[in-house]
Write an enzyme that holds these catalytic residues in place. Structure first.
Site, PDB file in Angstrom:
ATOM      1  N   ARG A 237      -3.262  -1.833   3.992  1.00  0.00           N
ATOM      2  CA  ARG A 237      -2.236  -2.383   4.883  1.00  0.00           C
ATOM      3  C   ARG A 237      -1.689  -1.347   5.869  1.00  0.00           C
ATOM      4  O   ARG A 237      -1.529  -0.179   5.555  1.00  0.00           O
ATOM      5  CB  ARG A 237      -1.071  -2.905   4.050  1.00  0.00           C
ATOM      6  CG  ARG A 237       0.118  -3.308   4.912  1.00  0.00           C
ATOM      7  CD  ARG A 237       1.220  -3.906   4.147  1.00  0.00           C
ATOM      8  NE  ARG A 237       1.562  -3.156   2.964  1.00  0.00           N
ATOM      9  CZ  ARG A 237       2.365  -3.610   2.024  1.00  0.00           C
ATOM     10  NH1 ARG A 237       2.863  -4.823   2.129  1.00  0.00           N
ATOM     11  NH2 ARG A 237       2.659  -2.877   0.995  1.00  0.00           N
TER      12      ARG A 237
ATOM     13  N   ARG B  25      14.917  -9.242  -7.667  1.00  0.00           N
ATOM     14  CA  ARG B  25      13.809  -8.673  -8.434  1.00  0.00           C
ATOM     15  C   ARG B  25      14.177  -8.442  -9.882  1.00  0.00           C
ATOM     16  O   ARG B  25      13.329  -8.004 -10.661  1.00  0.00           O
ATOM     17  CB  ARG B  25      13.425  -7.317  -7.828  1.00  0.00           C
ATOM     18  CG  ARG B  25      12.283  -7.369  -6.835  1.00  0.00           C
ATOM     19  CD  ARG B  25      12.201  -6.008  -6.176  1.00  0.00           C
ATOM     20  NE  ARG B  25      10.863  -5.614  -5.882  1.00  0.00           N
ATOM     21  CZ  ARG B  25      10.321  -5.656  -4.672  1.00  0.00           C
ATOM     22  NH1 ARG B  25      10.992  -6.136  -3.650  1.00  0.00           N
ATOM     23  NH2 ARG B  25       9.103  -5.213  -4.486  1.00  0.00           N
TER      24      ARG B  25
ATOM     25  N   ARG C  83       2.602   2.802   4.716  1.00  0.00           N
ATOM     26  CA  ARG C  83       3.669   3.130   3.768  1.00  0.00           C
ATOM     27  C   ARG C  83       3.198   4.160   2.748  1.00  0.00           C
ATOM     28  O   ARG C  83       2.059   4.131   2.317  1.00  0.00           O
ATOM     29  CB  ARG C  83       4.103   1.846   3.039  1.00  0.00           C
ATOM     30  CG  ARG C  83       5.090   1.041   3.830  1.00  0.00           C
ATOM     31  CD  ARG C  83       5.314  -0.344   3.314  1.00  0.00           C
ATOM     32  NE  ARG C  83       5.525  -0.465   1.875  1.00  0.00           N
ATOM     33  CZ  ARG C  83       5.793  -1.619   1.267  1.00  0.00           C
ATOM     34  NH1 ARG C  83       5.891  -2.729   1.979  1.00  0.00           N
ATOM     35  NH2 ARG C  83       5.957  -1.669  -0.029  1.00  0.00           N
TER      36      ARG C  83
ATOM     37  N   ARG D 114       3.703  -0.395  -9.211  1.00  0.00           N
ATOM     38  CA  ARG D 114       4.555  -1.466  -8.656  1.00  0.00           C
ATOM     39  C   ARG D 114       4.227  -2.804  -9.309  1.00  0.00           C
ATOM     40  O   ARG D 114       5.104  -3.632  -9.555  1.00  0.00           O
ATOM     41  CB  ARG D 114       4.372  -1.548  -7.135  1.00  0.00           C
ATOM     42  CG  ARG D 114       5.084  -0.426  -6.393  1.00  0.00           C
ATOM     43  CD  ARG D 114       4.510  -0.145  -5.021  1.00  0.00           C
ATOM     44  NE  ARG D 114       4.517  -1.268  -4.116  1.00  0.00           N
ATOM     45  CZ  ARG D 114       3.754  -1.344  -3.023  1.00  0.00           C
ATOM     46  NH1 ARG D 114       2.929  -0.348  -2.710  1.00  0.00           N
ATOM     47  NH2 ARG D 114       3.828  -2.384  -2.238  1.00  0.00           N
TER      48      ARG D 114
ATOM     49  N   LYS E 180       4.399 -11.799   0.986  1.00  0.00           N
ATOM     50  CA  LYS E 180       5.810 -12.158   1.240  1.00  0.00           C
ATOM     51  C   LYS E 180       6.211 -11.798   2.667  1.00  0.00           C
ATOM     52  O   LYS E 180       6.817 -12.599   3.376  1.00  0.00           O
ATOM     53  CB  LYS E 180       6.744 -11.435   0.235  1.00  0.00           C
ATOM     54  CG  LYS E 180       6.420 -11.703  -1.218  1.00  0.00           C
ATOM     55  CD  LYS E 180       7.389 -11.013  -2.156  1.00  0.00           C
ATOM     56  CE  LYS E 180       7.377  -9.503  -2.105  1.00  0.00           C
ATOM     57  NZ  LYS E 180       6.113  -8.890  -2.566  1.00  0.00           N
TER      58      LYS E 180
END
Ligand code: AP5
Ligand code: MG
Length: 231
Positions: free
Chosen positions: A136, A97, A170, A181, A22
């Site tokens: 990431r 969400r 993160r 998640r 996203k």
């Protein structure tokens, strides 16, 4: 007498689990079409960093892989949507969400005579998602996203976009929190796919392809929506 035509800002939603791409694709759409990416995750991380009351309430929930309350998310999003730079259109990244957030968005847009132009569901399998999120990191200066193996900068340690040399990882990008998640996504967010399908605005995109192929397919979906909003 001819009435002047009015261009409606495009409202695009990128729906998908953590690691679907996203953020990567929103940033590409921003550059390609002059739209503005509105990532509720980025807004909440900024609030945590700034130590605002919203950030203090959100921090523990985010680190545990749950969802921040609808009230807090709606507050940060609606404030940002009122900014003048959103005039050409927005890409909602990570919002809505929950069913309550989707209903609130419809209300917010209706009050401005707007509606959702397209909802694009980026579809990836669960193991791919965990692998993408685990490797990431992002540029600390401009926010461009990278990956240890899947998307490295052209020159090691230097951001392709801004030349920055500081990078961040993160706190919620570890395998355990990523699985949590994902569970949260399946339980609370995936039902929105059916909601937007019934509303006639849903398109599905195979996000297992490489980044360039996803970008190409996505542009093909977005272009007609932007064209329909140009007088
Ligand atoms: P948020 O920041 O939105 O995180 P997320 O939804 O978990 O999604 P990610 O940012 O992890 O993934 P992405 O889809 O953006 O993937 P990316 O492009 O980076 O939310 C974080 C938290 O904030 C939530 O858990 C929640 O607590 C809270 N929150 C946020 N919004 C909320 C809301 N509306 N309501 C309540 N709570 C909310 O790509 C991932 C990696 O893969 C990158 O390294 C990239 O380089 C690589 N990659 C991307 N695409 C490809 C590809 N096609 N092939 C190979 N590699 C790829
Ligand atoms: Mg993201």
């Amino acid at each position: 007498m001819n009435c002047p035509s009015v261009t409606q800002p495009a409202v695009l939603i990128l729906l998908g689990p953590p690691g679907a791409g996203k953020g990567t694709q929103s940033r590409a759409l921003e550059r390609r079409f002059g739209l503005v990416q509105l990532s509720t995750g980025d807004m909440l991380r900024a609030a945590v960093k700034a130590g605002t009351p919203a950030g203090q309430a959100a921090q523990a929930v985010m680190e545990a892989g749950g969802l921040v309350s609808d009230a807090i998310v709606l507050q940060v999003l609606s404030e940002r949507m009122a900014d003048p730079d959103t005039g050409r259109g927005v890409i909602l990244d990570g919002f809505p969400r929950t069913a309550a957030q989707a209903a609130a968005l419809d209300g917010l847009l209706a009050a401005r005579g707007q509606s959702v132009g397209a909802v694009i569901s980026l579809e990836v399998d669960d193991d791919t998602m965990v692998a993408r999120v685990s490797g990431r990191y992002t540029c600390a200066t401009c926010g461009e996203g990278y990956h240890d193996t899947l998307k490295r900068p052209a020159m090691a340690g230097v951001c392709d976009v801004c030349g920055g040399t500081e990078f961040l990882r993160r706190k919620d990008d570890n395998a355990d929190t990523a699985r949590q998640r994902l569970d949260t996504y399946h339980a609370q967010t995936a039902p929105l796919i059916g909601h937007y399908q019934r509303a006639g605005v849903l398109q599905r995109l195979d996000a297992m392809q490489d980044i360039a192929a996803v970008s190409r397919d996505l542009e093909g979906m977005v272009r007609p929506v932007l064209r329909s909003r140009t007088p």
